[in-house]
Design a protein around this motif. Structure first.
Motif, PDB file in Angstrom:
ATOM      1  N   UNK A  83       0.279  60.329  44.698  1.00 36.33           N
ATOM      2  CA  UNK A  83       1.071  59.416  45.539  1.00 36.33           C
ATOM      3  C   UNK A  83       1.890  60.195  46.552  1.00 36.33           C
ATOM      4  N   UNK A  84       2.495  61.288  46.059  1.00 34.66           N
ATOM      5  CA  UNK A  84       3.247  62.132  46.967  1.00 34.66           C
ATOM      6  C   UNK A  84       2.339  62.706  48.043  1.00 34.66           C
ATOM      7  N   UNK A  85       1.096  63.039  47.614  1.00 34.00           N
ATOM      8  CA  UNK A  85       0.138  63.602  48.565  1.00 34.00           C
ATOM      9  C   UNK A  85      -0.226  62.570  49.633  1.00 34.00           C
ATOM     10  N   UNK A  86      -0.342  61.281  49.233  1.00 34.44           N
ATOM     11  CA  UNK A  86      -0.661  60.240  50.185  1.00 34.44           C
ATOM     12  C   UNK A  86       0.469  60.083  51.204  1.00 34.44           C
ATOM     13  N   UNK A  87       1.698  60.094  50.632  1.00 34.44           N
ATOM     14  CA  UNK A  87       2.831  59.964  51.555  1.00 34.44           C
ATOM     15  C   UNK A  87       2.916  61.158  52.485  1.00 34.44           C
ATOM     16  N   UNK A  88       2.630  62.346  51.889  1.00 32.93           N
ATOM     17  CA  UNK A  88       2.651  63.545  52.723  1.00 32.93           C
ATOM     18  C   UNK A  88       1.551  63.479  53.780  1.00 32.93           C
ATOM     19  N   UNK A  89       0.386  62.897  53.373  1.00 29.98           N
ATOM     20  CA  UNK A  89      -0.714  62.754  54.338  1.00 29.98           C
ATOM     21  C   UNK A  89      -0.305  61.838  55.489  1.00 29.98           C
ATOM     22  N   UNK A  90       0.361  60.740  55.106  1.00 30.71           N
ATOM     23  CA  UNK A  90       0.814  59.827  56.142  1.00 30.71           C
ATOM     24  C   UNK A  90       1.813  60.518  57.068  1.00 30.71           C
ATOM     25  N   UNK A  91       2.736  61.246  56.404  1.00 31.47           N
ATOM     26  CA  UNK A  91       3.708  61.975  57.214  1.00 31.47           C
ATOM     27  C   UNK A  91       3.014  63.003  58.103  1.00 31.47           C
ATOM     28  N   UNK A  92       1.952  63.626  57.501  1.00 27.89           N
ATOM     29  CA  UNK A  92       1.214  64.620  58.260  1.00 27.89           C
ATOM     30  C   UNK A  92       0.503  63.981  59.450  1.00 27.89           C
ATOM     31  N   UNK A  93      -0.069  62.794  59.221  1.00 27.63           N
ATOM     32  CA  UNK A  93      -0.725  62.103  60.330  1.00 27.63           C
ATOM     33  C   UNK A  93       0.290  61.767  61.433  1.00 27.63           C
ATOM     34  N   UNK A  94       1.453  61.268  60.966  1.00 31.53           N
ATOM     35  CA  UNK A  94       2.493  60.957  61.951  1.00 31.53           C
ATOM     36  C   UNK A  94       2.931  62.207  62.706  1.00 31.53           C
ATOM     37  N   UNK A  95       3.041  63.317  61.879  1.00 33.06           N
ATOM     38  CA  UNK A  95       3.453  64.582  62.510  1.00 33.06           C
ATOM     39  C   UNK A  95       2.376  65.064  63.469  1.00 33.06           C
ATOM     40  N   UNK A 148      -3.838  73.246  27.738  1.00 37.01           N
ATOM     41  CA  UNK A 148      -2.662  72.417  27.453  1.00 37.01           C
ATOM     42  C   UNK A 148      -1.774  72.315  28.684  1.00 37.01           C
ATOM     43  N   UNK A 149      -1.626  73.464  29.370  1.00 38.75           N
ATOM     44  CA  UNK A 149      -0.838  73.418  30.609  1.00 38.75           C
ATOM     45  C   UNK A 149      -1.489  72.493  31.636  1.00 38.75           C
ATOM     46  N   UNK A 150      -2.849  72.596  31.727  1.00 38.60           N
ATOM     47  CA  UNK A 150      -3.558  71.723  32.668  1.00 38.60           C
ATOM     48  C   UNK A 150      -3.415  70.256  32.283  1.00 38.60           C
ATOM     49  N   UNK A 151      -3.433  69.995  30.975  1.00 34.10           N
ATOM     50  CA  UNK A 151      -3.244  68.610  30.527  1.00 34.10           C
ATOM     51  C   UNK A 151      -1.859  68.109  30.932  1.00 34.10           C
ATOM     52  N   UNK A 152      -0.855  68.983  30.728  1.00 33.23           N
ATOM     53  CA  UNK A 152       0.498  68.589  31.123  1.00 33.23           C
ATOM     54  C   UNK A 152       0.565  68.371  32.630  1.00 33.23           C
ATOM     55  N   UNK A 153      -0.121  69.312  33.352  1.00 32.30           N
ATOM     56  CA  UNK A 153      -0.150  69.118  34.790  1.00 32.30           C
ATOM     57  C   UNK A 153      -0.931  67.870  35.183  1.00 32.30           C
ATOM     58  N   UNK A 154      -2.016  67.550  34.395  1.00 32.95           N
ATOM     59  CA  UNK A 154      -2.812  66.358  34.675  1.00 32.95           C
ATOM     60  C   UNK A 154      -2.008  65.074  34.534  1.00 32.95           C
ATOM     61  N   UNK A 155      -0.963  65.139  33.670  1.00 30.71           N
ATOM     62  CA  UNK A 155      -0.144  63.953  33.491  1.00 30.71           C
ATOM     63  C   UNK A 155       0.662  63.637  34.755  1.00 30.71           C
ATOM     64  N   UNK A 156       0.981  64.697  35.562  1.00 30.50           N
ATOM     65  CA  UNK A 156       1.778  64.450  36.777  1.00 30.50           C
ATOM     66  C   UNK A 156       0.899  64.350  38.021  1.00 30.50           C
ATOM     67  N   UNK A 211      -1.094  61.770  39.045  1.00 29.92           N
ATOM     68  CA  UNK A 211      -0.916  60.513  39.828  1.00 29.92           C
ATOM     69  C   UNK A 211       0.306  60.560  40.721  1.00 29.92           C
ATOM     70  N   UNK A 212       1.431  61.101  40.144  1.00 30.96           N
ATOM     71  CA  UNK A 212       2.630  61.220  40.972  1.00 30.96           C
ATOM     72  C   UNK A 212       2.380  62.131  42.153  1.00 30.96           C
ATOM     73  N   UNK A 213       1.660  63.250  41.848  1.00 32.86           N
ATOM     74  CA  UNK A 213       1.352  64.192  42.924  1.00 32.86           C
ATOM     75  C   UNK A 213       0.432  63.542  43.959  1.00 32.86           C
TER      76      UNK A 213
END
Length: 361
Positions: free
Chosen positions: A289-301, A275-283, A285-287
């Protein structure tokens, strides 16, 4: 059929309970049970015949009808068992008592009744001897009176000697008549008793035959019961083995139940985690997207980091060059200082020379 008629003067004087046995007529060694359970055994006294009997009845069956005589003996063969032989019944009776105290009471009563029977027999013999002596005396007195009458020839003497003798003979004859009437009545009673005893013996013979048949029947029943008992024992052993297996299965089932409870607990924990994993699975996509932005930031960094590393390398080269130049400068400075020190020393020497020149002047 009761061995004691209701109109008889025979009364019980002692009663107890015991298991009744009779000696096996074929072997004369083994005991055969005459009753299935403990029955009533009683001493009876017949006041008309002055006799004693031991009587026991099991239901409608007479199992003991033994007249006690002075020649009988009751023997204790163990702490709770005793026996006596009855020659008239041509058997040996045995009694098993619940306690030694009851056996002792029965043996004491047997001895007491035996002594009473012996005393009654002695008294009856004395009566028979007394009656025979009276008859002999009356027979001797009759010829003496006859001789007296023959010797004394006168009528007066005959009357004076014959009167008392005739009266005595008359009284003796009356006594003999009474005794004869009593003996006749006793003979009738004895005949009646004999007939009763014959009928009783016939009934006892029938009962004995029935008991013999019953013994054979019970022997067969005993054999059948023994076989059935053996079968039941084997069945019980099988059931005990099955019970052992069942107990083992119960232990295994208990272990499995405990294991099942543990697994259910673990399953509940896993369901909570899921159930916790399901709740975590709901977030996720947000994670993502955040990961993509962080990846971009990481590439820039990383790009900035490469630029900075390049600058650092350049700075390091410059620093090394600066250090090299600084080392050269230090060397040159040292040389200059050495030269300067030499010059200073020269100036100092020159000054001292000047001072000396001034003093001299």
């Amino acid at each position: 059929i009761s061995p004691v008629p209701p109109y008889s003067r025979e009364q019980p004087i002692f009663t107890t309970r015991a298991h009744v046995f009779q000696i096996d007529p074929s072997t004369k060694k083994n005991w055969v049970p005459a009753s299935k359970q403990a029955v009533t055994v009683s001493y009876f006294y017949d006041s008309t015949r002055n006799s004693y009997r031991i009587i026991s009845v099991d239901g409608a069956k007479v199992i003991i009808n033994s007249t006690i005589t002075p020649n009988m003996t009751f023997t204790k063969t163990s702490q709770k068992f005793g026996q006596w032989a009855d020659s008239r019944a041509n058997t040996v009776f045995g009694l098993g008592f619940p306690s030694e105290q009851q056996l002792t009471k029965f043996a004491e009563k047997f001895q007491e009744v035996k002594e009473a029977a012996k005393l009654a027999r002695d008294r009856s013999q004395e009566k028979i001897e007394t009656s025979s002596n009276h008859s002999q005396e009356s027979g001797r007195e009759t010829p003496s009176s006859t001789r007296a009458s023959s010797v004394n020839g006168t009528d007066d003497e005959k009357a004076s000697h014959g009167g008392p003798a005739e009266a005595h003979l008359k009284s003796e004859n009356d006594k003999l008549k009474i005794a004869l009437a009593q003996s006749s009545s006793n003979v009738k009673k004895w005949e009646t008793e004999l007939q009763t005893l014959r009928e009783s013996n016939a009934r006892l013979t029938t009962a004995l035959q029935e008991s013999a048949a019953s013994i054979e029947h019970w022997k067969k029943q005993f054999s059948a019961c023994k076989e059935e008992n053996d079968q039941l024992r084997s069945k019980i052993e099988e059931l005990e083995e099955q019970c052992n297996e069942i107990n083992k299965e119960k232990e295994r089932n208990a272990q499995l139940s405990r294991r099942l409870q543990e697994l259910e607990t673990e399953l509940q924990d896993k369901e909570l985690e899921l159930e916790d994993l399901r709740k975590q699975g709901e977030i996720i996509p947000q994670l993502m997207s955040e990961c993509e932005s962080v990846s971009q930031q990481l590439q820039a960094a990383e790009k900035k980091n490469k630029d900075l590393e390049e600058k650092v390398r350049t700075l390091r080269t410059e620093v090394e060059e600066s250090k090299h130049r600084q080392t050269n400068l230090k060397t040159e400075l040292k040389n200059f200082l050495d030269v300067l020190d030499g010059k200073i020393d020269e100036l100092h020497d020159f000054r001292q020379g000047l001072s000396k020149l001034g003093v001299d002047n």
